[in-house]
Scaffold this motif. Structure first.
Motif, PDB file in Angstrom:
ATOM      1  N   ALA A  40       0.831  -1.212   0.000  1.00  0.00           N
ATOM      2  CA  ALA A  40       0.000   0.000   0.000  1.00  0.00           C
ATOM      3  C   ALA A  40       0.863   1.260   0.000  1.00  0.00           C
ATOM      4  O   ALA A  40       0.561   2.233  -0.705  1.00  0.00           O
ATOM      5  CB  ALA A  40      -0.929  -0.005   1.214  1.00  0.00           C
ATOM      6  N   LEU A  41       1.948   1.238   0.772  1.00  0.00           N
ATOM      7  CA  LEU A  41       2.843   2.395   0.825  1.00  0.00           C
ATOM      8  C   LEU A  41       3.491   2.679  -0.528  1.00  0.00           C
ATOM      9  O   LEU A  41       3.781   3.829  -0.866  1.00  0.00           O
ATOM     10  CB  LEU A  41       3.929   2.161   1.884  1.00  0.00           C
ATOM     11  CG  LEU A  41       3.474   2.194   3.347  1.00  0.00           C
ATOM     12  CD1 LEU A  41       4.610   1.805   4.277  1.00  0.00           C
ATOM     13  CD2 LEU A  41       2.943   3.577   3.703  1.00  0.00           C
ATOM     14  N   VAL A  42       3.715   1.630  -1.298  1.00  0.00           N
ATOM     15  CA  VAL A  42       4.325   1.785  -2.624  1.00  0.00           C
ATOM     16  C   VAL A  42       3.257   1.911  -3.711  1.00  0.00           C
ATOM     17  O   VAL A  42       3.361   2.748  -4.615  1.00  0.00           O
ATOM     18  CB  VAL A  42       5.251   0.586  -2.934  1.00  0.00           C
ATOM     19  CG1 VAL A  42       5.784   0.666  -4.366  1.00  0.00           C
ATOM     20  CG2 VAL A  42       6.407   0.537  -1.943  1.00  0.00           C
ATOM     21  N   GLY A  43       2.215   1.082  -3.625  1.00  0.00           N
ATOM     22  CA  GLY A  43       1.232   0.997  -4.693  1.00  0.00           C
ATOM     23  C   GLY A  43       0.333   2.216  -4.820  1.00  0.00           C
ATOM     24  O   GLY A  43      -0.004   2.621  -5.941  1.00  0.00           O
ATOM     25  N   ILE A  44      -0.073   2.817  -3.705  1.00  0.00           N
ATOM     26  CA  ILE A  44      -0.959   3.980  -3.777  1.00  0.00           C
ATOM     27  C   ILE A  44      -0.268   5.170  -4.465  1.00  0.00           C
ATOM     28  O   ILE A  44      -0.854   5.785  -5.362  1.00  0.00           O
ATOM     29  CB  ILE A  44      -1.487   4.355  -2.382  1.00  0.00           C
ATOM     30  CG1 ILE A  44      -2.429   3.248  -1.877  1.00  0.00           C
ATOM     31  CG2 ILE A  44      -2.221   5.697  -2.409  1.00  0.00           C
ATOM     32  CD1 ILE A  44      -2.912   3.438  -0.451  1.00  0.00           C
ATOM     33  N   PRO A 101      -3.739  -5.219  -7.338  1.00  0.00           N
ATOM     34  CA  PRO A 101      -5.044  -4.689  -6.917  1.00  0.00           C
ATOM     35  C   PRO A 101      -4.968  -3.291  -6.325  1.00  0.00           C
ATOM     36  O   PRO A 101      -5.882  -2.482  -6.528  1.00  0.00           O
ATOM     37  CB  PRO A 101      -5.524  -5.710  -5.879  1.00  0.00           C
ATOM     38  CG  PRO A 101      -4.303  -6.431  -5.430  1.00  0.00           C
ATOM     39  CD  PRO A 101      -3.393  -6.450  -6.605  1.00  0.00           C
ATOM     40  N   ILE A 102      -3.879  -2.980  -5.632  1.00  0.00           N
ATOM     41  CA  ILE A 102      -3.768  -1.657  -5.010  1.00  0.00           C
ATOM     42  C   ILE A 102      -3.499  -0.587  -6.053  1.00  0.00           C
ATOM     43  O   ILE A 102      -4.141   0.476  -6.064  1.00  0.00           O
ATOM     44  CB  ILE A 102      -2.678  -1.670  -3.918  1.00  0.00           C
ATOM     45  CG1 ILE A 102      -3.109  -2.572  -2.760  1.00  0.00           C
ATOM     46  CG2 ILE A 102      -2.403  -0.255  -3.417  1.00  0.00           C
ATOM     47  CD1 ILE A 102      -2.058  -2.773  -1.700  1.00  0.00           C
ATOM     48  N   ILE A 103      -2.558  -0.847  -6.958  1.00  0.00           N
ATOM     49  CA  ILE A 103      -2.252   0.122  -8.019  1.00  0.00           C
ATOM     50  C   ILE A 103      -3.468   0.324  -8.919  1.00  0.00           C
ATOM     51  O   ILE A 103      -3.857   1.454  -9.233  1.00  0.00           O
ATOM     52  CB  ILE A 103      -1.041  -0.343  -8.843  1.00  0.00           C
ATOM     53  CG1 ILE A 103       0.242  -0.268  -8.014  1.00  0.00           C
ATOM     54  CG2 ILE A 103      -0.888   0.522 -10.109  1.00  0.00           C
ATOM     55  CD1 ILE A 103       1.461  -0.843  -8.713  1.00  0.00           C
ATOM     56  N   SER A 142     -12.801   4.642  -1.069  1.00  0.00           N
ATOM     57  CA  SER A 142     -13.591   3.413  -1.053  1.00  0.00           C
ATOM     58  C   SER A 142     -13.059   2.410  -2.066  1.00  0.00           C
ATOM     59  O   SER A 142     -12.950   1.215  -1.774  1.00  0.00           O
ATOM     60  CB  SER A 142     -15.062   3.725  -1.346  1.00  0.00           C
ATOM     61  OG  SER A 142     -15.827   2.539  -1.364  1.00  0.00           O
ATOM     62  N   VAL A 143     -12.707   2.887  -3.256  1.00  0.00           N
ATOM     63  CA  VAL A 143     -12.167   2.006  -4.296  1.00  0.00           C
ATOM     64  C   VAL A 143     -10.779   1.511  -3.906  1.00  0.00           C
ATOM     65  O   VAL A 143     -10.443   0.341  -4.111  1.00  0.00           O
ATOM     66  CB  VAL A 143     -12.111   2.745  -5.653  1.00  0.00           C
ATOM     67  CG1 VAL A 143     -11.581   1.825  -6.747  1.00  0.00           C
ATOM     68  CG2 VAL A 143     -13.487   3.257  -6.036  1.00  0.00           C
ATOM     69  N   ILE A 144      -9.979   2.387  -3.325  1.00  0.00           N
ATOM     70  CA  ILE A 144      -8.629   2.003  -2.891  1.00  0.00           C
ATOM     71  C   ILE A 144      -8.709   0.935  -1.799  1.00  0.00           C
ATOM     72  O   ILE A 144      -7.970  -0.062  -1.823  1.00  0.00           O
ATOM     73  CB  ILE A 144      -7.849   3.236  -2.385  1.00  0.00           C
ATOM     74  CG1 ILE A 144      -7.637   4.230  -3.536  1.00  0.00           C
ATOM     75  CG2 ILE A 144      -6.501   2.814  -1.801  1.00  0.00           C
ATOM     76  CD1 ILE A 144      -7.056   5.564  -3.101  1.00  0.00           C
ATOM     77  N   MET A 145      -9.619   1.113  -0.843  1.00  0.00           N
ATOM     78  CA  MET A 145      -9.789   0.142   0.243  1.00  0.00           C
ATOM     79  C   MET A 145     -10.236  -1.218  -0.298  1.00  0.00           C
ATOM     80  O   MET A 145      -9.860  -2.264   0.234  1.00  0.00           O
ATOM     81  CB  MET A 145     -10.791   0.660   1.262  1.00  0.00           C
ATOM     82  CG  MET A 145     -10.251   1.717   2.210  1.00  0.00           C
ATOM     83  SD  MET A 145      -8.882   1.108   3.222  1.00  0.00           S
ATOM     84  CE  MET A 145      -9.675  -0.246   4.087  1.00  0.00           C
ATOM     85  N   ALA A 146     -11.043  -1.214  -1.364  1.00  0.00           N
ATOM     86  CA  ALA A 146     -11.472  -2.475  -1.966  1.00  0.00           C
ATOM     87  C   ALA A 146     -10.262  -3.240  -2.502  1.00  0.00           C
ATOM     88  O   ALA A 146     -10.190  -4.468  -2.394  1.00  0.00           O
ATOM     89  CB  ALA A 146     -12.477  -2.210  -3.088  1.00  0.00           C
ATOM     90  N   GLY A 147      -9.290  -2.526  -3.067  1.00  0.00           N
ATOM     91  CA  GLY A 147      -8.071  -3.177  -3.538  1.00  0.00           C
ATOM     92  C   GLY A 147      -7.247  -3.744  -2.395  1.00  0.00           C
ATOM     93  O   GLY A 147      -6.688  -4.837  -2.508  1.00  0.00           O
ATOM     94  N   ILE A 148      -7.183  -3.019  -1.290  1.00  0.00           N
ATOM     95  CA  ILE A 148      -6.440  -3.495  -0.115  1.00  0.00           C
ATOM     96  C   ILE A 148      -7.118  -4.725   0.480  1.00  0.00           C
ATOM     97  O   ILE A 148      -6.455  -5.680   0.895  1.00  0.00           O
ATOM     98  CB  ILE A 148      -6.310  -2.363   0.924  1.00  0.00           C
ATOM     99  CG1 ILE A 148      -5.445  -1.225   0.359  1.00  0.00           C
ATOM    100  CG2 ILE A 148      -5.711  -2.889   2.226  1.00  0.00           C
ATOM    101  CD1 ILE A 148      -5.367  -0.001   1.252  1.00  0.00           C
TER     102      ILE A 148
END
Length: 220
Positions: A40-44, A101-103, A142-148
């Protein structure tokens, strides 16, 4: 114990090895969450970058997708050659698998931000950096959290396989069961908590997702 039924054996094993299972459960979860948090720290930031420089989106997402196509056991074996046995190899594998999924979700969420909202924020004098942190990311959370959420569920399964290279976790119990003569109950003692962890983690993150989403979006 051999004369007992499968579920009786399971409860017997759980009763006499509860603290051992709890320790493996905690170890399993920490390995999984560490890999996802690093991703998440890298992908976001990468997702935010390619959302604003769209010509980078295809090669970045294709590379992350290519990593995702490598079977987990093969990935663990490849990384083990450089990182050796243990949890660091599994964390690195989870990190790589979690990037897609995160990216992708970060990219999708930011690209779907309403142009009217962006124009309004620009008219208020916001810089691009302020638009990103004060408008785009809050609307896309919300979309980002779905990837996480997706990444964490996959990570829990990968961590179970990581026991084959000495990473520990609940996979150790599953392997012990496969090596036992009547190991069905022992396998259940490792598999059921793993499944429970995945379900509960997803539900908790779903709650967090609803909590951090803007009220107007969560109610729609």
């Amino acid at each position: 114990m051999k004369d007992l039924g499968l579920w009786q054996q399971f409860f017997y094993y759980f009763q006499h090895n509860g603290m051992y299972i709890l320790g493996k459960f905690n170890q399993h979860f920490l390995i999984s969450i560490e890999g996802v948090l690093l991703a998440a720290l890298v992908g976001i930031p990468i997702g935010a970058l390619i959302a604003h420089y769209r010509r980078l989106s295809n090669p970045v997402i294709q590379l992350a997708n290519l990593i995702q196509t490598i079977p987990s056991l093969a990935m663990l074996s490849i990384l083990m050659l450089g990182l050796g046995l243990g949890d660091q190899t599994v964390i690195t594998t989870i990190f790589l698998y979690s990037l897609l999924p995160i990216i992708q979700n970060t990219y999708t969420g930011l690209r779907n931000t309403s142009p009217a909202v962006l124009d309004a924020s620009k008219g208020m004098g916001m810089t691009k950096w302020q638009q990103l942190w004060m408008v785009e990311i809050p609307l896309s959370v919300s979309v980002i959290m779905a990837g996480i959420r997706n990444a964490l569920v996959v990570a829990i399964g990968v961590t179970a396989i990581g026991a084959f290279i000495g990473a520990g976790g609940l996979g150790d119990i599953i392997i012990r069961g496969t090596n036992a003569t009547n190991g069905g109950a022992i396998i259940l003692a490792g598999a059921l908590p793993t499944a429970l962890m995945a379900i509960v983690s997803d539900l908790v993150l779903e709650g967090v997702q609803k909590l951090v989403s803007p009220k107007g979006l969560s109610e729609s």
